[in-house]
Design an enzyme around this catalytic site. Structure first.
Site, PDB file in Angstrom:
ATOM      1  N   PHE A 131       0.862  -1.189   0.000  1.00  0.00           N
ATOM      2  CA  PHE A 131       0.000   0.000   0.000  1.00  0.00           C
ATOM      3  C   PHE A 131       0.892   1.231   0.000  1.00  0.00           C
ATOM      4  CE2 PHE A 131      -2.276   3.550   1.797  1.00  0.00           C
ATOM      5  CZ  PHE A 131      -3.517   3.475   1.181  1.00  0.00           C
ATOM      6  N   ASP A 216       9.162   2.648   1.636  1.00  0.00           N
ATOM      7  CA  ASP A 216       8.019   3.418   2.107  1.00  0.00           C
ATOM      8  C   ASP A 216       7.855   3.155   3.608  1.00  0.00           C
ATOM      9  OD1 ASP A 216       5.565   4.436   2.809  1.00  0.00           O
ATOM     10  OD2 ASP A 216       4.502   3.658   1.050  1.00  0.00           O
ATOM     11  N   LYS A 245       2.739  10.328   8.052  1.00  0.00           N
ATOM     12  CA  LYS A 245       1.948   9.986   9.248  1.00  0.00           C
ATOM     13  C   LYS A 245       2.436  10.665  10.532  1.00  0.00           C
ATOM     14  CE  LYS A 245      -0.785   6.290   7.574  1.00  0.00           C
ATOM     15  NZ  LYS A 245      -0.489   5.326   6.538  1.00  0.00           N
TER      16      LYS A 245
HETATM   17  C1  LIG Z   1      -0.843   5.567   5.001  1.00  0.00           C
HETATM   18  C2  LIG Z   1       0.191   5.132   4.023  1.00  0.00           C
HETATM   19  C3  LIG Z   1       0.426   5.854   2.833  1.00  0.00           C
HETATM   20  C4  LIG Z   1      -0.434   7.028   2.420  1.00  0.00           C
HETATM   21  O1  LIG Z   1      -0.343   8.100   3.303  1.00  0.00           O
HETATM   22  P1  LIG Z   1      -1.445   9.274   3.235  1.00  0.00           P
HETATM   23  O2  LIG Z   1      -0.902  10.323   4.156  1.00  0.00           O
HETATM   24  O3  LIG Z   1      -2.750   8.689   3.662  1.00  0.00           O
HETATM   25  O4  LIG Z   1      -1.483   9.731   1.829  1.00  0.00           O
HETATM   26  C5  LIG Z   1       1.455   5.455   2.020  1.00  0.00           C
HETATM   27  N1  LIG Z   1       2.232   4.388   2.340  1.00  0.00           N
HETATM   28  C6  LIG Z   1       2.033   3.672   3.460  1.00  0.00           C
HETATM   29  C7  LIG Z   1       2.929   2.521   3.769  1.00  0.00           C
HETATM   30  C8  LIG Z   1       1.009   4.008   4.340  1.00  0.00           C
HETATM   31  O5  LIG Z   1       0.791   3.278   5.435  1.00  0.00           O
END
Ligand SMILES: *Cc1c(COP(=O)(O)O)cnc(C)c1O
Length: 394
Positions: A131, A216, A245
């Site tokens: 994700f 990520d 986050k």
């Molecule tokens: C939450 C998340 C995103 C997206 O972040 P947003 O601030 O909601 O756009 C991308 N990568 C990972 C691994 C995430 O957990």
């Protein structure tokens, strides 16, 4: 009924499935609803509130900076941005330049653009169950069909390979590949931890074939897994590392940490109006300070080990597996988790799903041991017997 229910139902798009609770205040790992009832937060706003809610150092920094200067475009210099960049650039040796933005998906989006710019290649290789966000570029790397399919056609050049499968990377990364993008612990995809050998192979294969490695850490970053960055568990230095986050203690902010192999940053190639704004940067400086001062990675390691051990003691035929790293834990059930999450909420514990069958726990890292014990008790209760969806609705 809380008046917020009616207003939100009437005026929001309906794009979020909502629980009938309105939160109005938080402190540490506790949230209070509008009726004054306290809940233990094991969601932290999807991993945002690692420091706990309303952290005093972040609250003070935001309040003071709001009075001084909220906006300052990156066309000019700013003291708070300079301080945030210095701190972010020291998170990981070898990643000493930083691009600032406002969310996780923007950080991923920027990393993809930088990868294409730097290599002159189009391809991005991502992992199944990965994700990376919901804007069209990041969405193209996200695996779940439910998120992707209504929005076809997505960005060309993206391919997905099985996670933790070295052979699949060997067969897929080629001289059209700009970058491989991976999470070290897949969050939304079900809390799956990468094998150290897999990450090492991703780094080696990328280097051999001229493809960059993007990690990520939007969800795993800032202490969540028991290290400041999850790559530290694996002795991994990617070419780019995405954060968001929790990096500004709850204020919206994203960042891409960039290594020496990445180049081509001519002025105007990318940018963001809000990126690097003094308010978010002041919050980021306070948050990064608090993560160290409050020993949050160490707290996550200790509490995560405790929680994992106690969860594994729960004897329930419903539980298939408990897994995770630090305070990022998944309890995979043999059933859909939605009714169990509702039952937990009724007991005053907020947890979140990861896919259809995994209960995910992402508490603030400051959650107390007595609170963890209450969470374990609540889980023991709801997992004692199967719940049908209709039981909870009634
Ligand atoms: C939450 C998340 C995103 C997206 O972040 P947003 O601030 O909601 O756009 C991308 N990568 C990972 C691994 C995430 O957990």
């Amino acid at each position: 009924m809380d008046p917020a229910f009616e207003a939100e139902t009437l005026h929001s798009t309906g794009i979020y499935a909502k629980h009938p609770v309105a939160f109005v205040r938080g402190e540490g790992a506790t949230l209070w609803d509008s009726a004054g009832r306290a809940y233990i937060d094991c969601m932290a706003g999807h991993g945002v509130a690692n420091l706990g809610h309303a952290h005093p150092a972040v609250a003070l920094a935001v309040a003071e900076q709001a009075r001084r200067l909220i906006t300052c475009h990156e066309a000019f210099y700013n003291d708070q941005r300079a301080a945030a960049l210095e701190r972010l650039a020291h998170l990981r040796a070898g990643l000493d330049r930083v691009y600032l933005c406002n969310s996780g998906t923007e950080a991923v989006e920027a990393a993809f653009k930088f990868a294409r710019l730097s290599t002159g290649r189009p391809g991005i290789v991502a992992a199944m169950r990965g994700f990376h966000g919901r804007t069209l570029g990041a969405l193209s790397a996200t695996w779940n069909k439910h998120y992707r399919e209504p929005f076809q056609p997505l960005v060309p050049g993206f391919r997905h390979v099985a996670f933790n499968n070295i052979q699949a990377l060997e067969e897929t990364v080629d001289d059209h590949t700009a970058a491989v993008v991976l999470e070290v612990v897949q969050g939304e995809g079900g809390v799956h931890v990468a094998d150290p050998a897999y990450l090492a192979a991703a780094q080696r294969i990328g280097r051999e074939r001229g493809a960059l490695l993007i990690i990520d850490e939007v969800q795993t970053g800032l202490g969540r897994t028991g290290k400041l960055l999850a790559v530290e568990h694996f002795d991994l230095t990617p070419d780019m590392l995405c954060l968001a986050k929790s990096i500004a203690g709850g204020i919206p902010m994203g960042a891409v940490l960039v290594g020496q192999a990445v180049g081509g940053f001519a002025p105007g190639t990318h940018g963001s109006t809000f990126g690097g704004n003094p308010l978010a940067c002041a919050a980021c400086v306070a948050a990064l300070g608090a993560v160290i001062d409050d020993r949050l990675p160490e707290q996550a390691a200790e509490k995560g080990a405790y929680l994992m051990a106690r969860l594994r003691e729960i004897e329930s035929p419903l539980v298939r597996e408990v897994r995770g790293l630090g305070l990022m834990l998944g309890i995979e059930l043999r059933r859909r988790v939605a009714p169990y999450l509702d039952a937990l909420l009724n007991l005053g514990v907020i947890a979140l799903p990861a896919g259809l069958t995994v209960i995910r726990l992402l508490p603030p890292l400051v959650i107390t041991f007595p609170q963890l014990d209450s969470v374990i008790e609540a889980l023991r209760t709801v997992l004692a017997q199967p719940i049908e969806d209709s039981d909870v609705a009634a």
